[in-house]
Motif scaffolding. Structure first.
Motif, PDB file in Angstrom:
ATOM      1  N   GLY A  76      15.920  28.018 -30.787  1.00 19.26           N
ATOM      2  CA  GLY A  76      17.133  27.270 -30.451  1.00 19.26           C
ATOM      3  C   GLY A  76      16.868  25.809 -30.166  1.00 19.26           C
ATOM      4  O   GLY A  76      17.611  25.165 -29.422  1.00 19.26           O
ATOM      5  N   GLY A  77      15.781  25.280 -30.758  1.00 18.37           N
ATOM      6  CA  GLY A  77      15.460  23.873 -30.538  1.00 18.37           C
ATOM      7  C   GLY A  77      14.743  23.632 -29.224  1.00 18.37           C
ATOM      8  O   GLY A  77      14.375  22.505 -28.901  1.00 18.37           O
ATOM      9  N   ARG A  78      14.502  24.704 -28.452  1.00 20.79           N
ATOM     10  CA  ARG A  78      13.798  24.542 -27.175  1.00 20.79           C
ATOM     11  C   ARG A  78      12.360  24.095 -27.399  1.00 20.79           C
ATOM     12  O   ARG A  78      11.714  23.590 -26.489  1.00 20.79           O
ATOM     13  N   MET A  79      11.860  24.297 -28.623  1.00 17.77           N
ATOM     14  CA  MET A  79      10.530  23.811 -28.998  1.00 17.77           C
ATOM     15  C   MET A  79      10.389  22.326 -28.652  1.00 17.77           C
ATOM     16  O   MET A  79       9.312  21.859 -28.306  1.00 17.77           O
ATOM     17  N   TRP A  80      11.484  21.603 -28.756  1.00 18.61           N
ATOM     18  CA  TRP A  80      11.437  20.145 -28.635  1.00 18.61           C
ATOM     19  C   TRP A  80      11.933  19.655 -27.287  1.00 18.61           C
ATOM     20  O   TRP A  80      12.096  18.467 -27.087  1.00 18.61           O
ATOM     21  N   MET A  81      12.219  20.591 -26.386  1.00 15.70           N
ATOM     22  CA  MET A  81      12.743  20.169 -25.081  1.00 15.70           C
ATOM     23  C   MET A  81      11.740  20.491 -23.986  1.00 15.70           C
ATOM     24  O   MET A  81      10.980  21.448 -24.091  1.00 15.70           O
ATOM     25  N   GLU A  82      11.797  19.708 -22.927  1.00 12.94           N
ATOM     26  CA  GLU A  82      10.969  20.000 -21.760  1.00 12.94           C
ATOM     27  C   GLU A  82      11.561  21.218 -21.049  1.00 12.94           C
ATOM     28  O   GLU A  82      12.760  21.440 -21.088  1.00 12.94           O
ATOM     29  N   GLU A  83      10.705  21.979 -20.382  1.00 17.19           N
ATOM     30  CA  GLU A  83      11.187  23.132 -19.628  1.00 17.19           C
ATOM     31  C   GLU A  83      11.100  22.797 -18.148  1.00 17.19           C
ATOM     32  O   GLU A  83      10.087  23.042 -17.504  1.00 17.19           O
ATOM     33  N   HIS A  84      12.180  22.190 -17.631  1.00 12.78           N
ATOM     34  CA  HIS A  84      12.125  21.703 -16.253  1.00 12.78           C
ATOM     35  C   HIS A  84      12.473  22.785 -15.235  1.00 12.78           C
ATOM     36  O   HIS A  84      12.109  22.691 -14.080  1.00 12.78           O
ATOM     37  N   LEU A  85      13.262  23.775 -15.668  1.00 11.62           N
ATOM     38  CA  LEU A  85      13.811  24.730 -14.695  1.00 11.62           C
ATOM     39  C   LEU A  85      13.122  26.085 -14.800  1.00 11.62           C
ATOM     40  O   LEU A  85      12.759  26.526 -15.885  1.00 11.62           O
ATOM     41  N   GLY A  86      12.992  26.735 -13.668  1.00 10.89           N
ATOM     42  CA  GLY A  86      12.487  28.110 -13.646  1.00 10.89           C
ATOM     43  C   GLY A  86      11.043  28.224 -14.088  1.00 10.89           C
ATOM     44  O   GLY A  86      10.276  27.260 -14.091  1.00 10.89           O
ATOM     45  N   LYS A  87      10.701  29.464 -14.446  1.00 13.42           N
ATOM     46  CA  LYS A  87       9.330  29.728 -14.890  1.00 13.42           C
ATOM     47  C   LYS A  87       9.194  29.365 -16.363  1.00 13.42           C
ATOM     48  O   LYS A  87      10.175  29.240 -17.075  1.00 13.42           O
ATOM     49  N   ARG A  88       7.933  29.283 -16.814  1.00  8.58           N
ATOM     50  CA  ARG A  88       7.699  28.992 -18.228  1.00  8.58           C
ATOM     51  C   ARG A  88       7.813  30.281 -19.030  1.00  8.58           C
ATOM     52  O   ARG A  88       7.125  31.258 -18.756  1.00  8.58           O
ATOM     53  N   ILE A  89       8.666  30.241 -20.027  1.00  8.80           N
ATOM     54  CA  ILE A  89       8.915  31.449 -20.814  1.00  8.80           C
ATOM     55  C   ILE A  89       7.650  31.870 -21.561  1.00  8.80           C
ATOM     56  O   ILE A  89       7.315  33.053 -21.617  1.00  8.80           O
ATOM     57  N   ASN A  90       6.924  30.891 -22.097  1.00 10.84           N
ATOM     58  CA  ASN A  90       5.738  31.280 -22.881  1.00 10.84           C
ATOM     59  C   ASN A  90       4.673  31.925 -22.001  1.00 10.84           C
ATOM     60  O   ASN A  90       3.967  32.829 -22.432  1.00 10.84           O
ATOM     61  N   GLU A  91       4.611  31.506 -20.736  1.00 11.65           N
ATOM     62  CA  GLU A  91       3.625  32.126 -19.846  1.00 11.65           C
ATOM     63  C   GLU A  91       4.042  33.545 -19.468  1.00 11.65           C
ATOM     64  O   GLU A  91       3.200  34.430 -19.304  1.00 11.65           O
ATOM     65  N   MET A  92       5.353  33.750 -19.353  1.00 16.17           N
ATOM     66  CA  MET A  92       5.828  35.115 -19.084  1.00 16.17           C
ATOM     67  C   MET A  92       5.516  36.030 -20.265  1.00 16.17           C
ATOM     68  O   MET A  92       5.122  37.177 -20.106  1.00 16.17           O
ATOM     69  N   ARG A  93       5.736  35.469 -21.450  1.00 14.87           N
ATOM     70  CA  ARG A  93       5.476  36.283 -22.639  1.00 14.87           C
ATOM     71  C   ARG A  93       3.983  36.547 -22.781  1.00 14.87           C
ATOM     72  O   ARG A  93       3.589  37.638 -23.205  1.00 14.87           O
ATOM     73  N   LEU A  94       3.175  35.552 -22.415  1.00 14.64           N
ATOM     74  CA  LEU A  94       1.726  35.769 -22.447  1.00 14.64           C
ATOM     75  C   LEU A  94       1.363  36.922 -21.508  1.00 14.64           C
ATOM     76  O   LEU A  94       0.525  37.764 -21.837  1.00 14.64           O
ATOM     77  N   GLN A  95       2.020  36.958 -20.343  1.00 14.35           N
ATOM     78  CA  GLN A  95       1.746  38.035 -19.389  1.00 14.35           C
ATOM     79  C   GLN A  95       2.069  39.398 -20.015  1.00 14.35           C
ATOM     80  O   GLN A  95       1.334  40.361 -19.833  1.00 14.35           O
ATOM     81  N   ASP A  96       3.173  39.459 -20.757  1.00 18.86           N
ATOM     82  CA  ASP A  96       3.510  40.695 -21.486  1.00 18.86           C
ATOM     83  C   ASP A  96       2.332  41.114 -22.347  1.00 18.86           C
ATOM     84  O   ASP A  96       1.950  42.285 -22.392  1.00 18.86           O
ATOM     85  N   ALA A  97       1.760  40.131 -23.045  1.00 23.39           N
ATOM     86  CA  ALA A  97       0.645  40.428 -23.944  1.00 23.39           C
ATOM     87  C   ALA A  97      -0.569  40.880 -23.135  1.00 23.39           C
ATOM     88  O   ALA A  97      -1.189  41.897 -23.454  1.00 23.39           O
ATOM     89  N   LEU A  98      -0.855  40.141 -22.065  1.00 24.31           N
ATOM     90  CA  LEU A  98      -2.041  40.488 -21.249  1.00 24.31           C
ATOM     91  C   LEU A  98      -1.919  41.908 -20.692  1.00 24.31           C
ATOM     92  O   LEU A  98      -2.906  42.638 -20.603  1.00 24.31           O
ATOM     93  N   ASP A  99      -0.685  42.286 -20.323  1.00 23.86           N
ATOM     94  CA  ASP A  99      -0.465  43.627 -19.770  1.00 23.86           C
ATOM     95  C   ASP A  99      -0.822  44.728 -20.768  1.00 23.86           C
ATOM     96  O   ASP A  99      -1.139  45.849 -20.375  1.00 23.86           O
ATOM     97  N   ALA A 100      -0.713  44.401 -22.062  1.00 22.16           N
ATOM     98  CA  ALA A 100      -1.030  45.402 -23.083  1.00 22.16           C
ATOM     99  C   ALA A 100      -2.539  45.449 -23.354  1.00 22.16           C
ATOM    100  O   ALA A 100      -3.006  46.308 -24.089  1.00 22.16           O
ATOM    101  N   ASN A 101      -3.246  44.490 -22.747  1.00 18.52           N
ATOM    102  CA  ASN A 101      -4.702  44.476 -22.790  1.00 18.52           C
ATOM    103  C   ASN A 101      -5.329  44.336 -24.187  1.00 18.52           C
ATOM    104  O   ASN A 101      -6.261  45.057 -24.522  1.00 18.52           O
ATOM    105  N   PRO A 102      -4.856  43.419 -24.989  1.00 16.64           N
ATOM    106  CA  PRO A 102      -5.494  43.189 -26.287  1.00 16.64           C
ATOM    107  C   PRO A 102      -6.544  42.087 -26.154  1.00 16.64           C
ATOM    108  O   PRO A 102      -6.639  41.462 -25.100  1.00 16.64           O
ATOM    109  N   ASN A 103      -7.350  41.854 -27.197  1.00 12.03           N
ATOM    110  CA  ASN A 103      -8.143  40.621 -27.169  1.00 12.03           C
ATOM    111  C   ASN A 103      -7.664  39.624 -28.223  1.00 12.03           C
ATOM    112  O   ASN A 103      -8.276  38.600 -28.450  1.00 12.03           O
ATOM    113  N   MET A 104      -6.563  39.989 -28.837  1.00 10.68           N
ATOM    114  CA  MET A 104      -5.955  39.033 -29.766  1.00 10.68           C
ATOM    115  C   MET A 104      -4.446  39.253 -29.787  1.00 10.68           C
ATOM    116  O   MET A 104      -3.983  40.393 -29.781  1.00 10.68           O
TER     117      MET A 104
END
Lengths: 675, 264
Positions: free
Chosen positions: A608-636
């Motif tokens: 939605g064009g958020r690629m080009w916007m700063e994320e000033h509010l709340g938590k970082r979505i990409n870090e939350m999604r990374l946590q989802d990945a880490l929880d599944a315990n992959p190495n890639m």
């Protein structure tokens, strides 16, 4: 027991019943009529084509209860409760015909439909009633004791659930009195009724007769009351959800509605509630506050101000508040148009922060049981802000200019677009357009250092498989996805039309894209402007090469891989299997799934064009999604989208987990496995 | 307040600039042209002045027919009208010749202020604004980062960037001011603005209309002559110092800085 001829204070029952029904209908019809008139304030929208398909969708969603059963999980079984109440209600709705008819026609009973029906239907009703009561108690327990995050502690919910419970209870009570006062030849199968009959056995017969009439009346009034309650509450969805599902968009999911008369129109986008279409307003009526949108919304989950549920409800409240003003102004044509003095849509009702928080991931739409279409409403407000007011996060202006001047959001010189392919011997269409496939590289694949490597890998794969392909080179432009989703429809259409003309000039038939955003835009949105090309995503194309034996995945990759579904590949274009099948075909790879996967996958934060916007509010979505990945315990973590990869790799660096987790595009893994 | 903004069309800053084989000029095929970024601050400032005091904003631009696109950009941002100086004789002029043509075009127009970008990003001469002021006989201030117009519209206070600080000056109006980054944030044209811009008045003037002779402007009227253009020498590739940890790499770096770069 003859209810029809029973008199209360000398007035025959049927007269009183008629009065009660008329009174209830007056309230009901009045409200529904008002809602309908308000709905008609909305703009035109043709949602009538393909009636057959539409009816099928309604039957599937509602009669099979796919609306709620589709997302029943171990953690959220509420859909089963809903289906129970729904089917129970269907049985009772049928029985109510008899209940009301008995008030007019003496001696009417289930026997009208045959002895067997009269014998077994009361049993079905009792079972249904008991199940509904269980579901209600379960529902109340969930809402007020378990408190799952998607539900609110509203009083309206208690009222409705209590009401349904009372309806069932009074059915049993009424049944009990009826068994005692009007014994049948055959013992009844209505075990609940029989139990209540036993409980009332010691009461005098005449009193029981009076109590039967009383319970019949209470039951009748509960049903009529419920009917009135429906259009005044969130239970309006009972009445309107079938229509909302019927009128659901039949355009491709990934296509936003175009502004067609750009040269002529005076205003663009939506800044007044009445500028939405009637279907967009119907959405507002249908929301049942179930919160499935919220708990799947990356903006909501990352504590941004946006909640898709509140968005719809705030719009509904605003619509009904403004309705009288709108209707007055609509009818009184000779008066001057007055300014509305109530709250403004953008700013007061919906803050700009909410409008910009959306990543257009489409999860709200995907999860909504009643098929509400949230994203277009937000885009419409963005269009107003961008096109009319030039109001948008300040960092976006340079992105627009970059797209205008250099046809890419990074603003790197347009003439250097194909520099990444200089030494790869790739055909450029302007030199040689005799190709089978146009490889649409996209801006990320052309200009972003990390993603250029993926473009190179893809070229190597094409060459290995003997694909005759070419690229547009410097003639390629941004597809316009971000521009369109930020609300700059004008810029998007300029880019789209220029590109369509170039593609047509080369007589391009088949296009392969690596970026899901380009894929979705070229495939689903360019047809709106006459650009009809066969567009295939790399994952589908590679899968096809593998199936045809042109590509062999032989070299093992010993990694545990979590595949992340890009929104524009998965939810918007239903490509879930091709990437997984490719990965499964690579020897050595062990695939693990994140909890949120496939159509419940969570956006990386860049859509939605958020690629080009700063994320000033709340938590970082990409870090939350990374946590989802880490929880599944992959190495890639494996992606099939340049934005997703960028967001993941940023999060990996930010969290300092480079050692344990790598980010790769599926194309790179395929190249490695075919080496 | 009537403000005139002098605007130049320049190649986009990301353009790949190539010099013609004979060194006479750059190759202009395939160049994407934009409004000179420093002029955008001028247009924005003029619009803000208009919003505050009323009046009009005029875009003044010299160049071949392609510059109309840039003029329309200014009109789309909100300027009211434009003057386009278009004549083959005007081409190839230096800052002096350009200023002369602009000064001539300003004759007969009512204005209280002229704004120019501090320099154009193509030739980076940074002289046109000052020369124009001189030719018009008005005061001027360069590199302004703040502009406050007095309520009587007769004077203004400007903050100019000077080395190591700011100079705050009072200037009487009319004046010529050159604008610099930091003055404002130029707006993005709205779509109605873009649509309206297509219908706004654009007055195209050739040499005859300006009343100038061909030898006084353009290449012929210039004080400077470009003899040859050459691309800057290509920069050598950077060097990565290999080694285990700073104990190893730092001495190597120091050695290179001393012996090769000769900076310490």
């Amino acid at each position: 027991m003859n209810i029809a001829s029973y008199t209360i204070l000398g007035i025959p029952n049927f007269v009183l019943l008629t009065i009660a029904i008329i009174a209830a209908l007056v309230f009901f019809v009045n409200r529904v009529r008002h809602l309908y008139i308000v709905l008609r304030i909305g703009k035109e929208d043709d949602r009538f084509k393909e009636p057959g398909e539409r009816i099928k969708a309604v039957l599937k969603r509602i009669l099979l209860q796919i609306c709620v059963l589709k997302d029943v999980t171990r953690n959220d079984l509420a859909g089963i409760g809903h289906a129970t109440i729904f089917y129970g209600f269907l049985c009772f709705a049928f029985s109510y015909i008899f209940m009301f008819a008995r008030g007019f026609i003496p001696g009417l009973s289930f026997h009208l439909l045959g002895g067997a029906f009269a014998h077994y239907f009361p049993l079905i009703l009792d079972i249904a009633g008991l199940l509904v009561m269980t579901a209600v108690i379960w529902g109340l327990t969930r809402r007020y004791i378990v408190k799952p995050p998607r539900l609110e502690l509203s009083l309206e919910a208690v009222l409705i659930l209590g009401w349904i419970f009372s309806l069932m209870l009074f059915h049993f009570i009424m049944e009990g009195f009826e068994i005692n006062t009007d014994p049948h030849e055959m013992p009844t199968l209505a075990f609940m009724g029989a139990a209540f009959a036993g409980f009332f056995a010691n009461i005098e017969t005449t009193t029981q007769e009076a109590l039967f009439v009383a319970s019949w009346w209470i039951h009748v009034l509960l049903v009529l009351g419920f009917m009135v309650l429906i259009p005044y509450s969130k239970h309006l969805h009972l009445l309107l959800a079938p229509f909302n599902i019927y009128f659901k968009s039949r355009e491709p999911k990934g296509a936003l509605v175009p502004i067609l008369d750009m040269e002529e129109a005076e205003t663009f986008g939506v800044c007044n509630i009445e500028e939405y279409t009637w279907k967009q307003l119907l959405d507002l009526y249908c929301c049942a506050h179930c919160g499935r949108c919220d708990i799947n919304c990356p903006a909501y989950l990352s504590e941004k101000p946006l909640s898709p549920k509140d968005l719809l409800n705030d719009l509904k409240v605003h619509l009904l508040e403004k309705a009288s003003f709108l209707l007055e102004n609509k009818n009184g044509g000779d008066e001057e148009t007055k300014e509305y003095e109530g709250p403004s849509l953008i700013g007061d009702v919906i803050s700009e922060d909410k409008i910009w928080a959306c990543v257009t991931c489409g999860s709200c739409i995907e999860q909504c049981p009643v098929c509400n279409e949230h994203v277009q409403k937000i885009i419409d407000m963005r269009r107003y802000l961008v096109l009319m007011e030039s109001k948008f996060p300040s960092e976006v202006q340079v992105v627009f200019k970059n797209m205008e001047n250099n046809s890419n959001p990074w603003g790197i010189g347009w003439a250097t677009r194909a520099d990444w392919a200089k030494d790869l011997g790739v055909k450029i269409m302007s030199d040689d357009s005799d190709v089978d496939i146009l490889y649409w590289v996209g801006c990320a694949g052309s200009f972003d250092e990390r993603n250029k490597k993926i473009s190179t890998s893809l070229v190597n794969i094409f060459n290995k498989a003997g694909v005759n392909f070419g690229i547009l080179g410097a003639e390629e432009k941004c597809c316009g996805d971000s521009a369109r989703r930020i609300g700059n429809e004008y810029l998007f259409q300029m880019l789209a039309m220029e590109t369509i003309e170039i593609l047509k000039n080369y007589n391009v038939k088949k296009i392969v894209t690596q970026c899901p955003h380009c894929f979705n835009t070229l495939k689903n949105e360019y047809p709106q402007f006459g650009g009809d090309f066969e567009v295939v995503h790399t994952t589908e194309f590679i899968m096809d090469l593998i199936e045809k034996g042109k590509l062999k995945l032989t070299k093992p990759i010993d990694k545990t891989v979590a595949y992340h579904d890009s929104c524009y590949l998965g939810r918007y274009n239903a490509i879930y299997d091709a990437p997984r099948k490719i990965l499964e075909g690579i020897p050595g790879i062990n695939i693990v799934e994140m909890d949120r996967n496939r159509n419940k996958s969570m956006c990386c934060g860049a859509g939605g064009g958020r690629m080009w916007m700063e994320e000033h509010l709340g938590k970082r979505i990409n870090e939350m999604r990374l946590q989802d990945a880490l929880d599944a315990n992959p190495n890639m973590v494996c992606t099939a989208c340049p934005y997703c990869l960028t967001m993941f790799e940023d999060a990996i660096k930010e969290k300092g987990v480079e050692e344990s987790l790598a980010g790769k595009d599926i194309v790179e893994l395929v190249e490695e496995a075919t080496a | 307040m009537n403000v005139v903004v002098c605007v130049k069309q320049v190649p986009d800053t990301e353009s790949v600039i190539k010099v013609k084989p004979d060194g006479s000029d750059i190759i202009t095929d395939d160049l994407k042209y934009v409004m000179n970024p420093y002029d955008e601050y001028g247009v924005e400032e003029a619009l803000q002045i208009k919003e505050k005091f009323g009046g009009s904003v005029t875009i003044l631009c010299m160049g071949p027919s392609r510059v109309v696109e840039t003029i329309r950009t200014g009109l789309a941002m909100g300027a009211d009208k434009a003057i386009h100086l278009d004549d083959p004789a005007l081409e190839g002029g230096d800052a002096f010749a350009t200023a002369k043509a602009l000064a001539e075009a300003l004759k007969g127009i009512e204005y209280d202020l002229v704004l120019c970008g501090k320099q154009a990003v193509d030739d980076d001469l940074s002289q046109t604004g000052q020369t124009l002021a001189e030719l018009l006989g008005f005061p001027h201030a360069s590199l302004i980062q703040k502009l406050e117009i007095a309520d009587d519209n007769k004077s203004a206070t400007v903050h100019c960037q000077v080395e190591g600080g700011l100079a705050v000056l009072d200037v009487s109006l009319p004046a010529v001011l050159t604008t610099q980054k930091g003055l404002n944030e130029p707006r993005y044209a709205s779509l109605p603005g873009i649509m309206k811009a297509k219908k706004k008045p654009l007055d195209t003037k050739d040499l005859a209309a300006l009343g100038l002779s061909a030898d006084s402007v353009g290449c012929a009227g210039s004080k400077t002559i470009i003899t040859k253009m050459t691309p800057p020498p290509e920069r050598a590739a950077g060097k990565v110092i290999e080694g285990e940890g700073p104990q190893e790499t730092v001495p190597k770096l120091v050695q290179l800085l001393r012996e090769e770069a000769k900076v310490i």
